[in-house]
Design a protein around this motif. Structure first.
Motif, PDB file in Angstrom:
ATOM      1  N   TYR A 160       0.679  -1.140   0.047  1.00 57.69           N
ATOM      2  CA  TYR A 160      -0.028   0.038   0.141  1.00 57.69           C
ATOM      3  C   TYR A 160       0.883   1.361   0.023  1.00 57.69           C
ATOM      4  N   LEU A 161       0.548   2.293  -0.812  1.00 58.52           N
ATOM      5  CA  LEU A 161       1.195   3.425  -0.913  1.00 58.52           C
ATOM      6  C   LEU A 161       0.249   4.769  -0.741  1.00 58.52           C
ATOM      7  N   SER A 162       0.899   5.677  -0.220  1.00 52.43           N
ATOM      8  CA  SER A 162       0.102   7.069  -0.247  1.00 52.43           C
ATOM      9  C   SER A 162       0.724   7.972  -1.265  1.00 52.43           C
ATOM     10  N   ALA A 163       0.029   8.744  -1.548  1.00 54.93           N
ATOM     11  CA  ALA A 163       0.771   9.772  -2.635  1.00 54.93           C
ATOM     12  C   ALA A 163       0.185  11.157  -2.363  1.00 54.93           C
ATOM     13  N   GLY A 164       1.387  12.159  -2.042  1.00 57.13           N
ATOM     14  CA  GLY A 164       0.902  13.462  -1.753  1.00 57.13           C
ATOM     15  C   GLY A 164       1.368  14.158  -3.079  1.00 57.13           C
ATOM     16  N   PHE A 165       0.757  15.363  -3.349  1.00 50.55           N
ATOM     17  CA  PHE A 165       0.999  15.931  -4.625  1.00 50.55           C
ATOM     18  C   PHE A 165       0.988  17.503  -4.274  1.00 50.55           C
ATOM     19  N   ILE A 166       1.985  18.120  -4.223  1.00 48.64           N
ATOM     20  CA  ILE A 166       2.092  19.752  -4.385  1.00 48.64           C
ATOM     21  C   ILE A 166       2.350  20.094  -5.730  1.00 48.64           C
ATOM     22  N   ILE A 167       1.148  21.067  -6.354  1.00 51.27           N
ATOM     23  CA  ILE A 167       1.263  21.216  -7.535  1.00 51.27           C
ATOM     24  C   ILE A 167       1.336  22.971  -7.655  1.00 51.27           C
ATOM     25  N   GLU A 168       1.943  23.537  -8.685  1.00 53.31           N
ATOM     26  CA  GLU A 168       2.081  24.789  -8.669  1.00 53.31           C
ATOM     27  C   GLU A 168       0.914  25.267  -9.592  1.00 53.31           C
ATOM     28  N   GLU A 169       0.290  26.511  -9.024  1.00 56.49           N
ATOM     29  CA  GLU A 169      -0.940  26.986  -9.993  1.00 56.49           C
ATOM     30  C   GLU A 169      -0.578  27.070 -11.160  1.00 56.49           C
ATOM     31  N   GLY A 170      -1.410  26.827 -12.261  1.00 55.73           N
ATOM     32  CA  GLY A 170      -1.169  26.992 -13.739  1.00 55.73           C
ATOM     33  C   GLY A 170      -0.541  25.792 -14.289  1.00 55.73           C
ATOM     34  N   PHE A 171      -0.165  24.716 -13.616  1.00 51.82           N
ATOM     35  CA  PHE A 171       0.323  23.305 -13.996  1.00 51.82           C
ATOM     36  C   PHE A 171      -0.744  22.944 -15.021  1.00 51.82           C
ATOM     37  N   GLU A 172      -0.257  22.355 -16.163  1.00 52.74           N
ATOM     38  CA  GLU A 172      -1.272  21.716 -17.076  1.00 52.74           C
ATOM     39  C   GLU A 172      -1.767  20.546 -16.738  1.00 52.74           C
ATOM     40  N   THR A 173      -3.183  20.578 -16.749  1.00 55.93           N
ATOM     41  CA  THR A 173      -3.804  19.322 -16.309  1.00 55.93           C
ATOM     42  C   THR A 173      -3.350  18.054 -17.168  1.00 55.93           C
ATOM     43  N   ALA A 174      -3.180  18.136 -18.432  1.00 53.69           N
ATOM     44  CA  ALA A 174      -2.972  17.078 -19.304  1.00 53.69           C
ATOM     45  C   ALA A 174      -1.470  16.608 -18.839  1.00 53.69           C
ATOM     46  N   LYS A 175      -0.643  17.404 -18.419  1.00 53.84           N
ATOM     47  CA  LYS A 175       0.777  16.894 -17.813  1.00 53.84           C
ATOM     48  C   LYS A 175       0.486  16.109 -16.702  1.00 53.84           C
ATOM     49  N   LEU A 176      -0.385  16.584 -15.784  1.00 54.65           N
ATOM     50  CA  LEU A 176      -0.807  15.878 -14.566  1.00 54.65           C
ATOM     51  C   LEU A 176      -1.451  14.630 -14.700  1.00 54.65           C
ATOM     52  N   GLU A 177      -2.179  14.471 -15.843  1.00 54.24           N
ATOM     53  CA  GLU A 177      -2.831  13.043 -16.169  1.00 54.24           C
ATOM     54  C   GLU A 177      -1.630  12.018 -16.452  1.00 54.24           C
ATOM     55  N   GLN A 178      -0.805  12.741 -17.430  1.00 51.90           N
ATOM     56  CA  GLN A 178       0.290  11.832 -17.914  1.00 51.90           C
ATOM     57  C   GLN A 178       1.023  11.302 -16.757  1.00 51.90           C
ATOM     58  N   ILE A 179       1.202  12.108 -15.712  1.00 52.97           N
ATOM     59  CA  ILE A 179       1.936  11.744 -14.737  1.00 52.97           C
ATOM     60  C   ILE A 179       1.059  10.371 -13.765  1.00 52.97           C
ATOM     61  N   VAL A 180      -0.012  10.875 -13.736  1.00 50.57           N
ATOM     62  CA  VAL A 180      -0.811   9.955 -12.950  1.00 50.57           C
ATOM     63  C   VAL A 180      -0.959   8.719 -13.674  1.00 50.57           C
ATOM     64  N   VAL A 181      -1.158   8.738 -15.086  1.00 52.83           N
ATOM     65  CA  VAL A 181      -1.234   7.514 -15.663  1.00 52.83           C
ATOM     66  C   VAL A 181      -0.052   6.509 -15.639  1.00 52.83           C
ATOM     67  N   PRO A 212       0.599  28.825  -4.971  1.00 51.27           N
ATOM     68  CA  PRO A 212       0.423  29.781  -5.802  1.00 51.27           C
ATOM     69  C   PRO A 212       2.056  29.635  -6.851  1.00 51.27           C
ATOM     70  N   ARG A 213       1.466  30.220  -7.929  1.00 56.48           N
ATOM     71  CA  ARG A 213       2.813  30.372  -9.020  1.00 56.48           C
ATOM     72  C   ARG A 213       4.019  30.834  -8.381  1.00 56.48           C
ATOM     73  N   GLY A 214       5.180  30.060  -8.579  1.00 55.22           N
ATOM     74  CA  GLY A 214       6.478  30.555  -8.001  1.00 55.22           C
ATOM     75  C   GLY A 214       6.680  29.792  -6.817  1.00 55.22           C
ATOM     76  N   SER A 215       5.735  29.360  -6.098  1.00 56.73           N
ATOM     77  CA  SER A 215       6.139  28.797  -4.640  1.00 56.73           C
ATOM     78  C   SER A 215       6.308  27.151  -4.762  1.00 56.73           C
ATOM     79  N   ALA A 216       6.429  26.645  -5.858  1.00 60.86           N
ATOM     80  CA  ALA A 216       6.916  25.272  -6.105  1.00 60.86           C
ATOM     81  C   ALA A 216       7.266  25.246  -7.586  1.00 60.86           C
ATOM     82  N   ASP A 217       8.058  24.361  -7.956  1.00 66.76           N
ATOM     83  CA  ASP A 217       8.448  24.319  -9.472  1.00 66.76           C
ATOM     84  C   ASP A 217       7.663  23.003  -9.913  1.00 66.76           C
ATOM     85  N   GLN A 218       6.523  23.474 -10.603  1.00 68.93           N
ATOM     86  CA  GLN A 218       5.629  22.630 -11.562  1.00 68.93           C
ATOM     87  C   GLN A 218       4.890  21.710 -10.326  1.00 68.93           C
ATOM     88  N   ILE A 219       5.545  20.575 -10.120  1.00 63.81           N
ATOM     89  CA  ILE A 219       4.988  19.711  -9.262  1.00 63.81           C
ATOM     90  C   ILE A 219       6.068  18.763  -8.385  1.00 63.81           C
TER      91      ILE A 219
END
Lengths: 373, 332
Positions: free
Chosen positions: B87-108, B130-137
């Motif tokens: 069993y795994l847990s998964a935590g995501f920290i995502i930068e505002e404005g990150f493309e949803t399509a990229k997130l999906e590619q990562i999740v897939v 907020p934008r600038g507080s993290a680098d993409q994901i």
């Protein structure tokens, strides 16, 4: 035409069979030596080859190495690091330099520490990257802290030429280019050195030709072999030195005939001469003042010379090494890194006291990284 | 929604939609879909537990992406302890404005990588900054696995153990380095990023007497072998010529002055086995795709406790030091 693989440029020169055969040949011929050989490998790159490939273990006891002053980072006096640090702290200024310089301790700090505190200091893979940084930051001044021996000098000249041609006004230069022959002269004239043969760096001679060592060969009656950096190159060069000694010759020979000629790269030499001239004096860390041993920009390019432009704001006080540090003796070939009381304890690559531990070409760094069993 | 917005991390309707349409859709399993405050698990008595954060830059690299890496990384940590990843847990920290399509590619790719070991993601969390507080994901995974063979430990290496490396080294470090901005090199280097459970499972199935296993991640083979030498106060003697390095990886090292022994791997591991089982272990490993190039690279002795000795093919020896200074940041 088949494509050249990168591997073909080095694989044969690391061949275990060839290294072993050379080891055997050297051991046999060295039996006839009239006196022990004390070879100075001038360049830190050779020190690394010797340590990384454990070449000392393959040689008879009558052959010893002395590690010379040929690492541009190691010989940089602290006051010049302090100047780089002072530049990095100026408003709207980006200091760019080659990687290892970031970790060399000045009198109080390093460029890496200044960067951590917010100064804009960037490491370059290629000096040419400075052009793009200058273009991307038109409202800032970019200073290239240029280091290196004859090998890297043409790149600095080419960078300046490009800046001129493209009309880039916000790229300045802090020149710390140094020359091999005057440094070797300084050490030999010191009188303490025990060196009776030289392995000279091939990359310097690719630019400047093997001819730059003629004086050393003649003045000190020692063999000089211009050598490549692969283990087979170094072993072959040692074999050539042993043979010269046995035949009582003191000649300038080229082992790295793949790229080195007597005359060198004339185009590159022209480039250097166009933009730079010898400095009257340069203080080498450990060795001291050596006249005409370094370069500076010619008067007509003063507009690009950060040392001149910021002269009033740059520290100039000469600063000596930590008193426990024996880098000076090591650079003169009078001591081995292991003889230093702080080697590997107070002075490590993570916390270097002396410059020989900082640079990947420094001899202390090589002894630490590739400790022999 | 073509981009992730701050509202996706706000806990309201948008968050719920993201969870349903993205995470539930791809990670679906009964425990996760129960949507409780915490996953309820029934597990064996002895479990291994591990966590890892992933900040790799670039997030997409030849041979994988941050998602595949996040699964393989934790799966491998559990596998190295002889534990079947469960069993795994998964935590995501995502930068505002990150493309949803990229997130999906990562999740897939995370979902695909989970299939290799059969582990499940049973809980998770998403924050949008907020934008600038993290680098993409950035992704954090934690996981537990049921220990199938107790006693595997880097603290219990024995004199006489044989060291086997599961494949060639340095491909992850070289692949990421090559894609970094400003380097200007191109080449066909794929990261070795992969789940190692199939290889470990084979070793355990054939009851190979494994003393220790460790994946050679940050700091590469130099770091892992030195950690072992110190932890068990033994000497690791390695044969340099037995350590396989891809020509392109060696080429990158030649150009930039790196050593492949220091380069990170994400699907290559070092195994110490009892000498009597060394040959069987090799056969086991070579029968599994992820470790098909496994080779014996050395042995454990008492020659110099706490140190690693590298023997060259031309008859010299030197100590192999752990890597020093500023290695590549954000390699995983």
């Amino acid at each position: 035409m088949s494509r050249l693989e990168l591997k073909e440029l080095y694989a044969g020169f690391r061949d275990a069979g060839v290294i072993k055969a050379l080891s055997k040949q050297i051991s046999k011929e060295a039996e006839r030596l009239c006196e022990p050989l004390c070879i100075m490998e001038v360049c830190g790159g050779h020190t690394h080859t010797i340590m990384k490939y454990g070449l000392k273990q393959l040689l008879p006891q009558s052959i010893e190495f002395v590690h010379g002053p040929g690492c541009p980072v190691c010989i940089m006096p602290k006051e010049r690091i302090d100047q780089a640090i002072a530049l990095s702290g100026m408003k709207n200024l980006i200091l760019v330099t080659l990687g290892d310089m970031l970790y060399v301790p000045g009198s109080l700090s390093t460029l890496a520490k200044e960067r951590a505190q917010g100064c804009d200091v960037r490491a370059l893979y290629s000096p040419m990257d400075a052009l793009a940084i200058a273009l991307q930051n038109p409202d800032k001044t970019v200073v290239y802290f240029a280091i290196g021996f004859e090998t890297t000098t043409p790149m600095t000249a080419a960078l300046l030429q490009q800046a001129q041609e493209k009309g880039i006004k916000n790229l300045l230069f802090h020149i710390n280019h140094v020359l091999v022959p005057p440094a070797v002269d300084a050490i030999m004239q010191d009188g303490e050195a025990r060196v009776n043969a030289f392995i000279a760096p091939s990359h310097v001679s690719v630019i400047s030709g093997a001819k730059i060592y003629r004086g050393i060969c003649e003045n000190y009656a020692t063999p000089v072999v211009v050598s490549g950096f692969e283990p087979v190159d170094v072993m072959q060069s040692i074999a050539m030195i042993v043979r010269q000694k046995n035949e009582q010759r003191c000649e300038l020979e080229i082992e790295y005939s793949r790229c080195v000629t007597m005359e060198g790269n004339l185009k590159a030499q022209e480039m250097i001469e166009k933009y730079m001239k010898p400095r009257e004096n340069f203080r080498w860390r450990g060795v001291g003042d050596i006249p005409f041993s370094a370069l500076e920009l010619k008067v007509e390019f003063e507009g690009y010379d950060a040392e001149k432009i910021f002269a009033s704001q740059l520290p100039s006080q000469e600063i000596d090494d930590h008193k426990l540090c024996i880098c000076a003796k090591i650079l003169k070939g009078l001591a081995n890194p292991e003889e230093c009381s702080v080697f590997g304890t107070a002075c490590t690559p993570n916390q270097p006291l002396g410059s020989c531990m900082v640079s990947s070409e420094g001899s202390c760094n090589a002894y630490y990284r590739y400790a022999q069993v | 929604m073509s981009q992730i917005q701050l509202s996706h991390g706000g806990g309201g309707e948008e968050t719920n939609r993201l969870i349903r349409e993205m995470f539930y859709a791809h990670f679906a399993n009964d425990i996760l879909l129960a949507a409780e405050d915490a996953a309820v698990l029934s597990v064996a008595k002895n479990i291994a537990f591990s966590t890892d954060c992933f900040t790799v830059s670039p997030i997409f690299f030849a041979g994988g992406n941050i998602g595949k890496l996040a699964i393989a990384g934790t799966v491998n940590d559990l596998s190295m302890m002889g534990a079947k990843p469960l069993y795994l847990s998964a935590g995501f920290i995502i930068e505002e404005g990150f493309e949803t399509a990229k997130l999906e590619q990562i999740v897939v790719s995370m979902a695909q990588e989970l299939k290799v070991s059969g582990a499940k993601i049973v809980c998770g969390d998403t924050k949008v900054v907020p934008r600038g507080s993290a680098d993409q994901i950035f992704i954090t995974t934690s996981g537990i696995g049921g220990i199938l063979k107790p006693g595997i430990s880097a603290n219990r290496l024995n004199e006489g153990d044989v060291l086997i490396l599961s494949g060639d080294i340095g491909r992850h470090g070289a692949a990421v380095l090559m894609q970094r901005e400003g380097l200007g090199v191109r080449g066909n280097i794929q990261s070795d990023c992969a789940s190692l459970w199939p290889a470990v499972e084979a070793l355990l199935r054939y009851d190979i007497s494994v003393s220790a296993m460790r994946d050679a991640t940050r700091g590469g083979l130099s770091a892992v072998s030195n950690e072992w030498a110190r932890q068990s106060a033994v000497c690791l003697e390695l044969e340099e010529s037995a350590i396989c390095i891809d020509d392109a990886v060696q080429g990158i090292c030649e150009l930039f002055g790196f050593d492949a022994l220091d380069f990170a791997n994400e699907g290559t591991f070092l195994i110490a086995v009892k000498a009597k089982d060394a040959q069987r272990a090799l056969e086991c490993l070579r029968g599994v795709e992820v470790s098909k190039n496994a080779a014996v690279i050395g042995r454990i002795t008492r020659k110099k406790e706490g140190r690693v000795i590298l023997h060259s093919a031309h008859g010299s020896s030197r100590y192999l030091e752990p890597p020093k200074g500023e290695l590549l940041p954000r390699i995983c």
